[in-house]
Design a protein around this motif. Structure first.
Motif, PDB file in Angstrom:
ATOM      1  N   ALA A  28      14.607  38.252  33.463  1.00  0.00           N
ATOM      2  CA  ALA A  28      15.600  39.449  32.985  1.00  0.00           C
ATOM      3  C   ALA A  28      16.023  40.043  34.202  1.00  0.00           C
ATOM      4  N   VAL A  29      17.263  40.077  34.453  1.00  0.00           N
ATOM      5  CA  VAL A  29      17.958  40.830  35.706  1.00  0.00           C
ATOM      6  C   VAL A  29      18.105  42.287  35.194  1.00  0.00           C
ATOM      7  N   SER A  30      17.332  43.280  35.559  1.00  0.00           N
ATOM      8  CA  SER A  30      17.343  44.613  35.086  1.00  0.00           C
ATOM      9  C   SER A  30      17.824  45.571  36.100  1.00  0.00           C
ATOM     10  N   LYS A  31      18.538  45.110  37.128  1.00  0.00           N
ATOM     11  CA  LYS A  31      19.103  45.871  38.000  1.00  0.00           C
ATOM     12  C   LYS A  31      20.201  46.849  37.607  1.00  0.00           C
ATOM     13  N   VAL A  32      20.008  48.041  37.776  1.00  0.00           N
ATOM     14  CA  VAL A  32      20.970  49.177  37.382  1.00  0.00           C
ATOM     15  C   VAL A  32      20.822  49.422  35.866  1.00  0.00           C
ATOM     16  N   GLU A  51      15.003  41.880  40.061  1.00  0.00           N
ATOM     17  CA  GLU A  51      15.992  43.148  40.878  1.00  0.00           C
ATOM     18  C   GLU A  51      16.524  42.474  42.026  1.00  0.00           C
ATOM     19  N   ASN A  52      17.564  43.350  42.600  1.00  0.00           N
ATOM     20  CA  ASN A  52      18.348  42.753  43.431  1.00  0.00           C
ATOM     21  C   ASN A  52      18.173  43.741  44.703  1.00  0.00           C
ATOM     22  N   ARG A  53      17.529  44.836  44.544  1.00  0.00           N
ATOM     23  CA  ARG A  53      17.152  45.704  45.632  1.00  0.00           C
ATOM     24  C   ARG A  53      15.782  46.406  45.537  1.00  0.00           C
ATOM     25  N   LEU A  75      12.304  39.141  43.244  1.00  0.00           N
ATOM     26  CA  LEU A  75      13.528  39.867  44.058  1.00  0.00           C
ATOM     27  C   LEU A  75      14.436  38.685  44.252  1.00  0.00           C
ATOM     28  N   ILE A  76      15.907  38.913  43.933  1.00  0.00           N
ATOM     29  CA  ILE A  76      17.102  38.043  43.843  1.00  0.00           C
ATOM     30  C   ILE A  76      17.974  38.384  44.668  1.00  0.00           C
ATOM     31  N   GLY A  77      17.895  39.590  45.443  1.00  0.00           N
ATOM     32  CA  GLY A  77      18.925  40.044  46.336  1.00  0.00           C
ATOM     33  C   GLY A  77      18.631  39.891  47.761  1.00  0.00           C
ATOM     34  N   VAL A 156      14.371  26.468  45.733  1.00  0.00           N
ATOM     35  CA  VAL A 156      15.724  26.755  46.285  1.00  0.00           C
ATOM     36  C   VAL A 156      16.614  27.626  45.190  1.00  0.00           C
ATOM     37  N   MET A 157      17.409  28.213  45.797  1.00  0.00           N
ATOM     38  CA  MET A 157      18.255  29.108  44.879  1.00  0.00           C
ATOM     39  C   MET A 157      19.702  29.048  45.318  1.00  0.00           C
ATOM     40  N   CYS A 158      20.567  29.318  44.507  1.00  0.00           N
ATOM     41  CA  CYS A 158      21.960  29.461  44.807  1.00  0.00           C
ATOM     42  C   CYS A 158      22.638  30.343  43.765  1.00  0.00           C
ATOM     43  N   ILE A 159      23.899  30.925  44.553  1.00  0.00           N
ATOM     44  CA  ILE A 159      24.482  31.868  43.507  1.00  0.00           C
ATOM     45  C   ILE A 159      26.138  31.010  43.847  1.00  0.00           C
ATOM     46  N   PRO A 160      26.563  30.319  42.834  1.00  0.00           N
ATOM     47  CA  PRO A 160      27.648  29.718  43.053  1.00  0.00           C
ATOM     48  C   PRO A 160      28.860  30.573  43.137  1.00  0.00           C
ATOM     49  N   GLY A 188      21.714  29.744  37.885  1.00  0.00           N
ATOM     50  CA  GLY A 188      22.215  29.934  36.466  1.00  0.00           C
ATOM     51  C   GLY A 188      22.119  31.454  35.978  1.00  0.00           C
ATOM     52  N   MET A 189      23.412  31.924  35.670  1.00  0.00           N
ATOM     53  CA  MET A 189      23.295  33.338  35.170  1.00  0.00           C
ATOM     54  C   MET A 189      23.859  33.550  33.989  1.00  0.00           C
ATOM     55  N   SER A 190      24.137  34.909  33.519  1.00  0.00           N
ATOM     56  CA  SER A 190      24.758  34.879  32.085  1.00  0.00           C
ATOM     57  C   SER A 190      25.773  34.179  31.659  1.00  0.00           C
ATOM     58  N   GLY A 191      26.696  33.791  32.639  1.00  0.00           N
ATOM     59  CA  GLY A 191      27.922  33.015  32.236  1.00  0.00           C
ATOM     60  C   GLY A 191      27.638  31.162  32.084  1.00  0.00           C
ATOM     61  N   VAL A 204      16.219  30.713  35.501  1.00  0.00           N
ATOM     62  CA  VAL A 204      17.399  31.356  35.179  1.00  0.00           C
ATOM     63  C   VAL A 204      17.424  32.982  35.316  1.00  0.00           C
ATOM     64  N   ARG A 205      18.571  33.217  35.945  1.00  0.00           N
ATOM     65  CA  ARG A 205      18.569  34.728  36.387  1.00  0.00           C
ATOM     66  C   ARG A 205      19.613  35.610  35.238  1.00  0.00           C
ATOM     67  N   VAL A 206      19.209  36.123  34.394  1.00  0.00           N
ATOM     68  CA  VAL A 206      20.153  36.638  33.085  1.00  0.00           C
ATOM     69  C   VAL A 206      20.031  38.036  32.923  1.00  0.00           C
ATOM     70  N   GLY A 207      21.190  38.625  33.338  1.00  0.00           N
ATOM     71  CA  GLY A 207      21.067  40.127  33.264  1.00  0.00           C
ATOM     72  C   GLY A 207      22.021  40.601  31.918  1.00  0.00           C
ATOM     73  N   SER A 208      23.293  40.592  32.130  1.00  0.00           N
ATOM     74  CA  SER A 208      24.064  41.320  31.067  1.00  0.00           C
ATOM     75  C   SER A 208      23.941  40.455  29.791  1.00  0.00           C
ATOM     76  N   ALA A 209      23.700  39.551  29.651  1.00  0.00           N
ATOM     77  CA  ALA A 209      23.574  38.641  28.249  1.00  0.00           C
ATOM     78  C   ALA A 209      22.312  39.064  27.520  1.00  0.00           C
ATOM     79  N   GLU A 213      26.346  44.969  29.185  1.00  0.00           N
ATOM     80  CA  GLU A 213      26.804  45.230  30.497  1.00  0.00           C
ATOM     81  C   GLU A 213      26.195  46.330  31.414  1.00  0.00           C
ATOM     82  N   ARG A 214      26.244  46.098  32.669  1.00  0.00           N
ATOM     83  CA  ARG A 214      25.570  47.200  33.490  1.00  0.00           C
ATOM     84  C   ARG A 214      26.302  48.652  33.518  1.00  0.00           C
ATOM     85  N   VAL A 215      25.524  49.324  33.422  1.00  0.00           N
ATOM     86  CA  VAL A 215      26.296  50.670  33.401  1.00  0.00           C
ATOM     87  C   VAL A 215      26.162  51.112  34.955  1.00  0.00           C
TER      88      VAL A 215
HETATM   89  C1  PLP Z   1      23.102  40.346  39.126  1.00  0.00           C
HETATM   90  C2  PLP Z   1      22.627  39.063  39.439  1.00  0.00           C
HETATM   91  C3  PLP Z   1      22.379  38.059  38.307  1.00  0.00           C
HETATM   92  C4  PLP Z   1      22.455  38.287  36.875  1.00  0.00           C
HETATM   93  O1  PLP Z   1      23.783  38.343  36.349  1.00  0.00           O
HETATM   94  P1  PLP Z   1      24.354  38.366  34.962  1.00  0.00           P
HETATM   95  O2  PLP Z   1      26.066  37.680  35.114  1.00  0.00           O
HETATM   96  O3  PLP Z   1      24.393  39.718  34.559  1.00  0.00           O
HETATM   97  O4  PLP Z   1      23.559  37.587  34.360  1.00  0.00           O
HETATM   98  C5  PLP Z   1      21.567  36.885  38.830  1.00  0.00           C
HETATM   99  N1  PLP Z   1      21.456  36.393  39.947  1.00  0.00           N
HETATM  100  C6  PLP Z   1      21.805  37.570  41.079  1.00  0.00           C
HETATM  101  C7  PLP Z   1      21.622  36.986  42.294  1.00  0.00           C
HETATM  102  C8  PLP Z   1      22.200  38.645  40.527  1.00  0.00           C
HETATM  103  O5  PLP Z   1      22.276  39.367  41.870  1.00  0.00           O
END
Ligand code: PLP
Length: 217
Positions: A28-32, A51-53, A75-77, A156-160, A188-191, A204-209, A213-215
């Motif tokens: 659960a990506v809780s950043k911000v 968290e990314n920071r 840590l995902i950032g 391994v990890m990726c952000i497409p 894999g993220m929210s979308g 899977v790294r899911v935040g906004s879902a 939405e991040r404030v």
């Molecule tokens: C913010 C973030 C996510 C989560 O993004 P959402 O679209 O809110 O699910 C996943 N991975 C990384 C690396 C991020 O920085």
């Protein structure tokens, strides 16, 4: 709250892919996000967060840990080498190992502290100049380099790239993991987390879902 909905969708996607739903970890990506939203997800029983920071995580998670001892923090950032020690203290997993200098720093810290977070090598599957991660063709050699250093690389990890079909990147990452004998796939993220699960995602790294939405600020 979105937690229940996302958990259900993960189970369904796993079943559809013929996989055990328990083989997919929800970070659960809780950043911000405001503390109250994080608190609600903790109160619902979830313990795995991303968290990314480093700085932000250091400011908010020690207090949550006083109430919930079993928090699993990822840590995902991007990580600066001079924050590696702090990251070692805060996180159970680091998904952004992407360069030899950081690998060497981790190896030194692991020796000194006698432990090391679970590590993922970040791969820049879209070969985007502004994005972190080793290039796909350099991944095998870098993973080997980490192994020589005795680092616990689990995956391994990726952000497409946002403007490309994610499936191609998920497939490429899965191939890199397989040929290197790694079982962890952080993608894999929210979308697109359901799609990522169909390609074998284990994290899977899911935040906004989950949180909404991040404030900003
Ligand atoms: C913010 C973030 C996510 C989560 O993004 P959402 O679209 O809110 O699910 C996943 N991975 C990384 C690396 C991020 O920085």
């Amino acid at each position: 709250m979105g937690l229940e909905d996302v958990s259900d969708r993960i189970s369904q996607a796993a079943q559809k892919a013929g996989r055990d739903p328990g083989s997919v970890k929800l970070i659960a990506v809780s950043k911000v996000q405001p503390g109250a939203r994080v608190d609600a997800v903790l109160a619902a029983g979830h313990r795995c967060f991303g968290e990314n920071r480093v700085q932000e995580a250091a400011g908010k998670w020690p207090a949550f840990r006083e109430t919930y001892a079993d928090i699993d923090l990822h840590l995902i950032g991007p990580l600066q080498t001079n924050k590696a020690r702090q990251a070692f203290e805060l996180f159970q997993s680091i998904h952004t190992l992407d360069r030899p200098k950081l690998a060497k720093t981790f190896a030194r810290l692991a020796q000194e502290t006698g432990s090391c977070p679970e590590l993922f090598v970040q791969v820049n599957t879209g070969e985007e100049p502004q994005k972190a991660g080793v290039l796909p063709e350099a991944a095998d050699a870098f993973i080997e380099e980490c192994r020589v250093l005795d680092l616990p690389v689990g995956g391994v990890m990726c952000i497409p790239p946002i403007d490309e079909e994610a499936s191609l990147h998920f497939a490429l990452l899965a191939k890199i993991a397989e040929r290197n004998g790694l079982s962890g796939l952080s993608m894999g993220m929210s979308g697109d987390f359901e799609k990522a699960i169909s390609f074998g995602a284990t994290h899977v790294r899911v935040g906004s879902a989950i949180f909404g939405e991040r404030v900003p600020g």
